[in-house]
Scaffold this motif. Structure first.
Motif, PDB file in Angstrom:
ATOM      1  N   GLN A 349       9.464   7.615  43.422  1.00  0.00           N
ATOM      2  CA  GLN A 349       9.951   8.777  44.182  1.00  0.00           C
ATOM      3  C   GLN A 349      11.451   8.652  44.450  1.00  0.00           C
ATOM      4  O   GLN A 349      11.957   7.570  44.739  1.00  0.00           O
ATOM      5  CB  GLN A 349       9.205   8.877  45.524  1.00  0.00           C
ATOM      6  CG  GLN A 349       9.557  10.095  46.348  1.00  0.00           C
ATOM      7  CD  GLN A 349       8.868  10.066  47.709  1.00  0.00           C
ATOM      8  OE1 GLN A 349       9.351   9.431  48.642  1.00  0.00           O
ATOM      9  NE2 GLN A 349       7.715  10.739  47.798  1.00  0.00           N
ATOM     10  N   ILE A 350      12.145   9.786  44.391  1.00  0.00           N
ATOM     11  CA  ILE A 350      13.573   9.823  44.712  1.00  0.00           C
ATOM     12  C   ILE A 350      13.796  10.897  45.777  1.00  0.00           C
ATOM     13  O   ILE A 350      13.394  12.057  45.604  1.00  0.00           O
ATOM     14  CB  ILE A 350      14.424  10.142  43.466  1.00  0.00           C
ATOM     15  CG1 ILE A 350      14.255   9.046  42.408  1.00  0.00           C
ATOM     16  CG2 ILE A 350      15.900  10.283  43.852  1.00  0.00           C
ATOM     17  CD1 ILE A 350      14.977   9.339  41.103  1.00  0.00           C
ATOM     18  N   GLN A 351      14.391  10.479  46.879  1.00  0.00           N
ATOM     19  CA  GLN A 351      14.767  11.425  47.938  1.00  0.00           C
ATOM     20  C   GLN A 351      16.266  11.680  47.796  1.00  0.00           C
ATOM     21  O   GLN A 351      17.065  10.754  47.793  1.00  0.00           O
ATOM     22  CB  GLN A 351      14.442  10.848  49.313  1.00  0.00           C
ATOM     23  CG  GLN A 351      12.950  10.610  49.515  1.00  0.00           C
ATOM     24  CD  GLN A 351      12.650   9.976  50.858  1.00  0.00           C
ATOM     25  OE1 GLN A 351      13.437  10.076  51.789  1.00  0.00           O
ATOM     26  NE2 GLN A 351      11.501   9.309  50.946  1.00  0.00           N
ATOM     27  N   ASP A 365      17.087  16.536  51.451  1.00  0.00           N
ATOM     28  CA  ASP A 365      16.454  17.842  51.577  1.00  0.00           C
ATOM     29  C   ASP A 365      15.516  18.137  50.403  1.00  0.00           C
ATOM     30  O   ASP A 365      14.797  19.125  50.415  1.00  0.00           O
ATOM     31  CB  ASP A 365      17.494  18.953  51.737  1.00  0.00           C
ATOM     32  CG  ASP A 365      18.624  18.881  50.713  1.00  0.00           C
ATOM     33  OD1 ASP A 365      18.697  17.877  49.982  1.00  0.00           O
ATOM     34  OD2 ASP A 365      19.433  19.823  50.647  1.00  0.00           O
ATOM     35  N   PHE A 366      15.524  17.246  49.383  1.00  0.00           N
ATOM     36  CA  PHE A 366      14.611  17.353  48.245  1.00  0.00           C
ATOM     37  C   PHE A 366      13.930  16.006  48.036  1.00  0.00           C
ATOM     38  O   PHE A 366      14.578  14.952  48.142  1.00  0.00           O
ATOM     39  CB  PHE A 366      15.361  17.730  46.968  1.00  0.00           C
ATOM     40  CG  PHE A 366      15.747  19.180  46.870  1.00  0.00           C
ATOM     41  CD1 PHE A 366      15.142  20.010  45.941  1.00  0.00           C
ATOM     42  CD2 PHE A 366      16.727  19.716  47.704  1.00  0.00           C
ATOM     43  CE1 PHE A 366      15.509  21.342  45.827  1.00  0.00           C
ATOM     44  CE2 PHE A 366      17.096  21.041  47.604  1.00  0.00           C
ATOM     45  CZ  PHE A 366      16.483  21.869  46.673  1.00  0.00           C
ATOM     46  N   THR A 367      12.637  16.049  47.738  1.00  0.00           N
ATOM     47  CA  THR A 367      11.883  14.850  47.363  1.00  0.00           C
ATOM     48  C   THR A 367      11.283  15.079  45.990  1.00  0.00           C
ATOM     49  O   THR A 367      10.546  16.054  45.773  1.00  0.00           O
ATOM     50  CB  THR A 367      10.765  14.552  48.380  1.00  0.00           C
ATOM     51  OG1 THR A 367      11.357  14.275  49.653  1.00  0.00           O
ATOM     52  CG2 THR A 367       9.935  13.349  47.930  1.00  0.00           C
ATOM     53  N   THR A 397       8.224  22.609  52.940  1.00  0.00           N
ATOM     54  CA  THR A 397       7.894  22.638  54.368  1.00  0.00           C
ATOM     55  C   THR A 397       9.109  23.155  55.117  1.00  0.00           C
ATOM     56  O   THR A 397      10.252  22.973  54.690  1.00  0.00           O
ATOM     57  CB  THR A 397       7.519  21.242  54.906  1.00  0.00           C
ATOM     58  OG1 THR A 397       8.632  20.352  54.726  1.00  0.00           O
ATOM     59  CG2 THR A 397       6.306  20.682  54.199  1.00  0.00           C
ATOM     60  N   GLN A 398       8.862  23.808  56.247  1.00  0.00           N
ATOM     61  CA  GLN A 398       9.976  24.329  57.049  1.00  0.00           C
ATOM     62  C   GLN A 398      10.357  23.392  58.178  1.00  0.00           C
ATOM     63  O   GLN A 398      11.492  23.424  58.656  1.00  0.00           O
ATOM     64  CB  GLN A 398       9.616  25.719  57.601  1.00  0.00           C
ATOM     65  CG  GLN A 398       9.561  26.799  56.519  1.00  0.00           C
ATOM     66  CD  GLN A 398       9.434  28.183  57.107  1.00  0.00           C
ATOM     67  OE1 GLN A 398       8.507  28.460  57.866  1.00  0.00           O
ATOM     68  NE2 GLN A 398      10.350  29.076  56.742  1.00  0.00           N
ATOM     69  N   SER A 399       9.433  22.592  58.629  1.00  0.00           N
ATOM     70  CA  SER A 399       9.739  21.648  59.700  1.00  0.00           C
ATOM     71  C   SER A 399       9.002  20.330  59.445  1.00  0.00           C
ATOM     72  O   SER A 399       7.808  20.231  59.666  1.00  0.00           O
ATOM     73  CB  SER A 399       9.309  22.220  61.063  1.00  0.00           C
ATOM     74  OG  SER A 399       9.662  21.344  62.109  1.00  0.00           O
ATOM     75  N   PRO A 400       9.712  19.335  58.900  1.00  0.00           N
ATOM     76  CA  PRO A 400      11.139  19.365  58.563  1.00  0.00           C
ATOM     77  C   PRO A 400      11.377  20.149  57.287  1.00  0.00           C
ATOM     78  O   PRO A 400      10.486  20.300  56.456  1.00  0.00           O
ATOM     79  CB  PRO A 400      11.458  17.891  58.369  1.00  0.00           C
ATOM     80  CG  PRO A 400      10.179  17.296  57.873  1.00  0.00           C
ATOM     81  CD  PRO A 400       9.088  18.020  58.607  1.00  0.00           C
ATOM     82  N   ALA A 401      12.619  20.647  57.152  1.00  0.00           N
ATOM     83  CA  ALA A 401      12.974  21.408  55.960  1.00  0.00           C
ATOM     84  C   ALA A 401      12.994  20.476  54.750  1.00  0.00           C
ATOM     85  O   ALA A 401      13.775  19.537  54.700  1.00  0.00           O
ATOM     86  CB  ALA A 401      14.338  22.065  56.150  1.00  0.00           C
ATOM     87  N   GLN A 402      12.123  20.723  53.810  1.00  0.00           N
ATOM     88  CA  GLN A 402      11.993  19.811  52.673  1.00  0.00           C
ATOM     89  C   GLN A 402      11.391  20.563  51.489  1.00  0.00           C
ATOM     90  O   GLN A 402      10.452  21.358  51.645  1.00  0.00           O
ATOM     91  CB  GLN A 402      11.074  18.639  53.036  1.00  0.00           C
ATOM     92  CG  GLN A 402      11.028  17.536  52.039  1.00  0.00           C
ATOM     93  CD  GLN A 402      12.265  16.623  52.056  1.00  0.00           C
ATOM     94  OE1 GLN A 402      12.496  15.905  51.109  1.00  0.00           O
ATOM     95  NE2 GLN A 402      13.038  16.675  53.139  1.00  0.00           N
TER      96      GLN A 402
END
Length: 431
Positions: A349-351, A365-367, A397-402
């Protein structure tokens, strides 16, 4: 700006708005006082006829020491207070406190002690709280003081018109710097300004308190920026020209923070110049919220697929669920490159931070969940500016924004083969 209130303590000395107190006239005795002892009378006459303040103070102290129970003791103490007030604050306080021992409702004595202690509090930070507490305690007594029998009703009302607004001001300072009760300070400042004629609020010391009132509103949790802007604007309206830019900077900061831009600020300054307090219907339009902006973009964009990736992300994070889903439908299950700064990475995985805000905050903000795990040597380090990362939009998702992508992989740009050089015609390789 949280520290603005403390940092902008040009309030007292720096702004130069502070003025000397109005010394209240000593109320004359109702009846003529007769001193039967000629020697005592001569000593008394020596006090009241002196024109030099220091000589008057010396004569007054000598008289009180010689005749501690004199019938004119109060009159001599009053003369002593007036004399010391011209050159010695400490002795002024001492003489005023002696007056209060025999005349607890003497407004002139209370006023001077409170005024001097307030001044001392600004000059002695280590003792500020205690000095203001002492001043506030006496100011409270002054507000409750009743009319002495020998003072006419009209004269007492005039005295109270001078002392009471000032006493409320001192209570406000004590609430701020000692008791740390900003709401109580606001109430005291407002009471002070309500008591004064409008023109008196355009000059010191009330103008200075108008400035502090505006600053105090901005320090509430949460800040009351609407009232803060009004009183800061009014302070700017009447402040000396060399101080207007400093106050203007504060007023515009809070206005723009609440409203989002500066349009309309000059109109508030004009209105504040005409009224001490904002009208009951006074409002400032709040700045558009992120939700307002995001929903507005959706409503005004005919083809949502044409939006930039950063704009789509903003809408997914802030719009209503209905509008966010409309944008999501334009990218769901589509494959795209996701360039950005690596925040964290594992083999699977890369965040990554894609938008400038995310990069500044160092938050992903992206996974991207990878299709095939990376070898340890290929896992990108945090801080890497990564290109060639692709994935398929999977969910958000909006909370958290992702935004989450699946089947991610890092595409390595293939090197082009080196061009083959053929021998020129008629050229034979050497043997």
């Amino acid at each position: 700006m949280k520290k603005l209130f403390v940092a902008s303590a040009f309030v007292l000395a720096g702004l130069g708005l502070m003025s000397a107190p109005t010394i209240l006239a000593q109320a004359p005795p109702a009846d003529q006082i007769t001193i039967k002892d000629q020697v005592e009378y001569n000593a008394y006459n020596n006090v009241v006829t002196q024109t030099d303040p220091k000589a008057k103070a010396t004569a007054g102290e000598s008289f009180l020491q010689t005749y501690p129970q004199s019938i004119v003791k109060k009159t001599v103490l009053g003369a002593l207070i007036d004399a010391y007030a011209t050159y010695d604050p400490a002795k002024t306080v001492d003489a005023a406190q002696r007056m209060l021992q025999i005349d607890p409702n003497n407004l002139k004595a209370m006023y001077l002690v409170v005024f001097i202690k307030k001044q001392q509090s600004a000059q002695n930070p280590a003792q500020q709280a205690q000095l203001l507490d002492d001043a506030a305690a006496l100011a409270t007594k002054g507000l409750a003081a009743t009319k002495p029998d020998e003072v006419k009703d009209e004269d007492f009302k005039k005295q109270k018109a001078t002392t009471d607004p000032f006493f409320h001001s001192v209570l406000a300072y004590d609430d701020i710097y000692s008791k740390k009760d900003l709401k109580a300070a606001i109430a005291e400042f407002r009471t002070e300004l309500e008591m004064l004629p409008p023109d008196a609020t355009k000059v010191a010391p009330a103008l200075n308190d108008t400035l502090i009132l505006g600053q105090t509103y901005s320090q509430l949790q949460p800040p009351d920026m609407v009232n803060s802007v009004w009183f800061l604007a009014r302070a700017e309206d009447f402040a000396p020209d060399n101080f207007k830019p400093q106050i203007d900077k504060q007023a515009r900061y809070w206005y723009k923070r609440y409203h989002g831009k500066e349009d309309g600020f000059d109109d508030i300054k004009t209105k504040a110049a005409a009224s001490v307090f904002p009208p009951t219907d006074f409002t400032v339009k709040p700045a558009d919220t992120p939700a307002d902006i995001a929903n507005g973009v959706v409503a005004s964009t005919p083809d949502l697929s044409t939006l930039a990736l950063a704009d789509k992300e903003f809408i997914l994070a802030n719009a209503s669920k209905e509008n966010a889903d409309k944008v999501w439908d334009t990218i769901k299950d589509k494959t795209s490159e996701i360039p950005g700064t690596v925040i964290a990475a594992t083999a699977s995985q890369i965040q990554i931070a894609v938008t400038e805000d995310a990069k500044t905050d160092k938050k992903a903000d992206f996974t991207v969940n990878l299709k095939t795990p990376l070898a340890d040597k290929d896992v990108p380090a945090a801080g890497t500016e990564l290109k060639g990362l692709i994935g398929t939009f999977d969910s958000y998702t909006q909370s958290p924004a992702q935004i989450i992508l699946r089947d991610g992989e890092i595409q390595v740009e293939k090197k082009k083969p080196a061009p083959t050089h053929k021998p020129a015609a008629g050229h034979h390789p050497a043997h």
